[in-house]
Scaffold this motif. Structure first.
Motif, PDB file in Angstrom:
ATOM      1  N   MET A   1     -24.047  -9.230   0.091  1.00 43.36           N
ATOM      2  CA  MET A   1     -23.431  -7.934  -0.152  1.00 43.36           C
ATOM      3  C   MET A   1     -22.044  -8.132  -0.756  1.00 43.36           C
ATOM      4  SD  MET A   1     -23.093  -4.806   2.452  1.00 43.36           S
ATOM      5  CE  MET A   1     -22.670  -3.215   1.866  1.00 43.36           C
ATOM      6  N   SER A   2     -21.685  -7.261  -1.671  1.00 39.33           N
ATOM      7  CA  SER A   2     -20.412  -7.349  -2.376  1.00 39.33           C
ATOM      8  C   SER A   2     -19.253  -6.908  -1.492  1.00 39.33           C
ATOM      9  CB  SER A   2     -20.473  -6.449  -3.607  1.00 39.33           C
ATOM     10  OG  SER A   2     -19.194  -6.255  -4.135  1.00 39.33           O
ATOM     11  N   ASP A   3     -18.102  -7.496  -1.743  1.00 38.90           N
ATOM     12  CA  ASP A   3     -16.889  -7.048  -1.068  1.00 38.90           C
ATOM     13  C   ASP A   3     -16.156  -5.991  -1.870  1.00 38.90           C
ATOM     14  OD1 ASP A   3     -17.217  -8.658   1.129  1.00 38.90           O
ATOM     15  OD2 ASP A   3     -15.989 -10.274   0.355  1.00 38.90           O
ATOM     16  N   THR A   4     -16.632  -5.664  -3.070  1.00 38.93           N
ATOM     17  CA  THR A   4     -15.976  -4.689  -3.932  1.00 38.93           C
ATOM     18  C   THR A   4     -16.413  -3.279  -3.572  1.00 38.93           C
ATOM     19  OG1 THR A   4     -15.877  -6.271  -5.753  1.00 38.93           O
ATOM     20  CG2 THR A   4     -15.608  -3.957  -6.326  1.00 38.93           C
ATOM     21  N   LEU A   5     -15.439  -2.394  -3.400  1.00 38.81           N
ATOM     22  CA  LEU A   5     -15.722  -0.976  -3.211  1.00 38.81           C
ATOM     23  C   LEU A   5     -15.614  -0.315  -4.580  1.00 38.81           C
ATOM     24  CD1 LEU A   5     -16.182   1.585  -1.483  1.00 38.81           C
ATOM     25  CD2 LEU A   5     -13.690   1.699  -1.197  1.00 38.81           C
ATOM     26  N   SER A   6     -16.701   0.280  -5.036  1.00 39.76           N
ATOM     27  CA  SER A   6     -16.734   0.946  -6.336  1.00 39.76           C
ATOM     28  C   SER A   6     -16.939   2.436  -6.113  1.00 39.76           C
ATOM     29  CB  SER A   6     -17.871   0.386  -7.200  1.00 39.76           C
ATOM     30  OG  SER A   6     -17.687  -0.997  -7.401  1.00 39.76           O
ATOM     31  N   LEU A   7     -15.935   3.227  -6.473  1.00 40.65           N
ATOM     32  CA  LEU A   7     -15.996   4.668  -6.305  1.00 40.65           C
ATOM     33  C   LEU A   7     -15.935   5.351  -7.660  1.00 40.65           C
ATOM     34  CD1 LEU A   7     -13.402   5.219  -3.404  1.00 40.65           C
ATOM     35  CD2 LEU A   7     -15.896   5.134  -3.213  1.00 40.65           C
ATOM     36  N   ALA A   8     -16.911   6.195  -7.931  1.00 38.42           N
ATOM     37  CA  ALA A   8     -16.880   7.050  -9.116  1.00 38.42           C
ATOM     38  C   ALA A   8     -16.407   8.416  -8.638  1.00 38.42           C
ATOM     39  CB  ALA A   8     -18.262   7.147  -9.748  1.00 38.42           C
ATOM     40  N   LEU A   9     -15.245   8.834  -9.121  1.00 41.31           N
ATOM     41  CA  LEU A   9     -14.667  10.109  -8.700  1.00 41.31           C
ATOM     42  C   LEU A   9     -14.951  11.153  -9.765  1.00 41.31           C
ATOM     43  CD1 LEU A   9     -11.194   8.920  -7.353  1.00 41.31           C
ATOM     44  CD2 LEU A   9     -13.416   8.962  -6.204  1.00 41.31           C
ATOM     45  N   PHE A  10     -15.624  12.207  -9.358  1.00 45.90           N
ATOM     46  CA  PHE A  10     -16.015  13.290 -10.250  1.00 45.90           C
ATOM     47  C   PHE A  10     -15.200  14.547  -9.961  1.00 45.90           C
ATOM     48  CE2 PHE A  10     -18.568  17.137 -10.780  1.00 45.90           C
ATOM     49  CZ  PHE A  10     -18.944  17.053 -12.095  1.00 45.90           C
ATOM     50  N   SER A  11     -14.991  14.830  -8.693  1.00 41.12           N
ATOM     51  CA  SER A  11     -14.303  16.044  -8.273  1.00 41.12           C
ATOM     52  C   SER A  11     -12.791  15.862  -8.331  1.00 41.12           C
ATOM     53  CB  SER A  11     -14.709  16.418  -6.847  1.00 41.12           C
ATOM     54  OG  SER A  11     -13.965  17.527  -6.395  1.00 41.12           O
ATOM     55  N   ALA A  27     -10.100  -0.068   2.460  1.00 41.24           N
ATOM     56  CA  ALA A  27     -10.723  -1.241   1.840  1.00 41.24           C
ATOM     57  C   ALA A  27      -9.665  -2.250   1.406  1.00 41.24           C
ATOM     58  CB  ALA A  27     -11.579  -0.808   0.652  1.00 41.24           C
ATOM     59  N   ALA A  28      -8.593  -1.772   0.804  1.00 41.70           N
ATOM     60  CA  ALA A  28      -7.522  -2.676   0.349  1.00 41.70           C
ATOM     61  C   ALA A  28      -6.878  -3.389   1.542  1.00 41.70           C
ATOM     62  CB  ALA A  28      -6.473  -1.894  -0.443  1.00 41.70           C
ATOM     63  N   ALA A  29      -6.689  -2.675   2.641  1.00 38.16           N
ATOM     64  CA  ALA A  29      -6.101  -3.278   3.840  1.00 38.16           C
ATOM     65  C   ALA A  29      -6.999  -4.366   4.421  1.00 38.16           C
ATOM     66  CB  ALA A  29      -5.827  -2.200   4.888  1.00 38.16           C
ATOM     67  N   MET A  30      -8.290  -4.258   4.172  1.00 39.69           N
ATOM     68  CA  MET A  30      -9.248  -5.265   4.654  1.00 39.69           C
ATOM     69  C   MET A  30      -9.471  -6.382   3.640  1.00 39.69           C
ATOM     70  SD  MET A  30     -12.019  -2.762   6.476  1.00 39.69           S
ATOM     71  CE  MET A  30     -13.051  -4.120   7.015  1.00 39.69           C
ATOM     72  N   ARG A  82      -1.045   4.642  -4.480  1.00 37.60           N
ATOM     73  CA  ARG A  82       0.053   3.723  -4.824  1.00 37.60           C
ATOM     74  C   ARG A  82       0.214   2.668  -3.723  1.00 37.60           C
ATOM     75  NH1 ARG A  82       1.770   6.643  -9.140  1.00 37.60           N
ATOM     76  NH2 ARG A  82       2.067   8.849  -8.777  1.00 37.60           N
ATOM     77  N   GLN A  83       0.131   3.114  -2.466  1.00 34.09           N
ATOM     78  CA  GLN A  83       0.223   2.182  -1.342  1.00 34.09           C
ATOM     79  C   GLN A  83      -0.937   1.192  -1.357  1.00 34.09           C
ATOM     80  OE1 GLN A  83       0.584   4.555   2.241  1.00 34.09           O
ATOM     81  NE2 GLN A  83       2.453   5.534   1.520  1.00 34.09           N
ATOM     82  N   ALA A  84      -2.135   1.679  -1.661  1.00 34.88           N
ATOM     83  CA  ALA A  84      -3.304   0.803  -1.725  1.00 34.88           C
ATOM     84  C   ALA A  84      -3.115  -0.279  -2.785  1.00 34.88           C
ATOM     85  CB  ALA A  84      -4.561   1.619  -2.009  1.00 34.88           C
ATOM     86  N   LYS A  85      -2.528   0.090  -3.922  1.00 36.69           N
ATOM     87  CA  LYS A  85      -2.286  -0.890  -4.986  1.00 36.69           C
ATOM     88  C   LYS A  85      -1.282  -1.950  -4.522  1.00 36.69           C
ATOM     89  CE  LYS A  85      -3.482   1.361  -9.219  1.00 36.69           C
ATOM     90  NZ  LYS A  85      -3.197   0.953 -10.570  1.00 36.69           N
ATOM     91  N   ASP A  86      -0.326  -1.536  -3.688  1.00 40.20           N
ATOM     92  CA  ASP A  86       0.630  -2.497  -3.141  1.00 40.20           C
ATOM     93  C   ASP A  86      -0.036  -3.446  -2.140  1.00 40.20           C
ATOM     94  OD1 ASP A  86       2.726  -1.447  -4.638  1.00 40.20           O
ATOM     95  OD2 ASP A  86       3.467  -0.184  -3.004  1.00 40.20           O
ATOM     96  N   LEU A  87      -1.071  -2.961  -1.462  1.00 44.37           N
ATOM     97  CA  LEU A  87      -1.768  -3.753  -0.447  1.00 44.37           C
ATOM     98  C   LEU A  87      -2.723  -4.782  -1.026  1.00 44.37           C
ATOM     99  CD1 LEU A  87      -2.801  -1.062   2.201  1.00 44.37           C
ATOM    100  CD2 LEU A  87      -1.233  -2.978   2.549  1.00 44.37           C
ATOM    101  N   GLY A  88      -3.363  -4.426  -2.126  1.00 45.31           N
ATOM    102  CA  GLY A  88      -4.412  -5.323  -2.604  1.00 45.31           C
ATOM    103  C   GLY A  88      -4.827  -5.068  -4.029  1.00 45.31           C
ATOM    104  N   GLU A  89      -6.029  -5.531  -4.328  1.00 38.04           N
ATOM    105  CA  GLU A  89      -6.557  -5.473  -5.682  1.00 38.04           C
ATOM    106  C   GLU A  89      -7.286  -4.143  -5.900  1.00 38.04           C
ATOM    107  OE1 GLU A  89      -9.063  -8.421  -8.629  1.00 38.04           O
ATOM    108  OE2 GLU A  89      -8.590  -9.079  -6.601  1.00 38.04           O
TER     109      GLU A  89
END
Length: 133
Positions: A1-11, A27-30, A82-89
């Protein structure tokens, strides 16, 4: 199983963008990589001049749901990202097709957006399941 979270945001409603931001931070914190793919109204919400605008809530939330969300007073979804980007990839990509449809240029977008992808690029990077919000 992948460790990448892939979200397609429509709304582009604040409740759904908030939910996506919370998942992204978690996810970024993990230590998981996150790719967000912005389509249609989600992309429109990421315009630099609209990102802090009130985008309302989805119809199923109703007045009570909107009131509850506003009362909670959580950190705005854009700040969580923005915080998530500071935490991880964490990567945020605008859908090329939606950009064309709305006549949006990369200069119109908030700096949270890292670049422009086509659908094929998003799916190529999504080495696991894709969640649509």
């Amino acid at each position: 199983m992948s460790d990448t979270l892939s979200l397609a945001l429509f709304s582009g409603t604040d409740d759904k963008l908030q939910a996506a931001a919370v998942l992204t931070v978690g996810a970024a914190a993990m230590g998981r990589e996150v790719n967000l793919f912005l389509q249609y109204w989600a992309l429109d919400a990421f315009r630099a001049d609209r990102i802090m605008k009130d985008h309302g809530v989805s119809p199923e939330a109703g007045e009570d749901g909107e009131a509850a969300m506003r009362r909670q007073g959580k950190t705005h979804w854009s700040e969580l990202l923005r915080q998530a980007k500071d935490l991880g990839e964490v990567h945020v990509y605008a859908c090329a097709d939606s950009m064309e449809m709305f006549e949006i240029t990369s200069e119109d977008l908030d700096p949270l957006v890292d670049g422009i992808w086509g659908v094929a690029s998003f799916f190529a990077a999504a080495d696991g399941p894709v969640t649509f919000i």
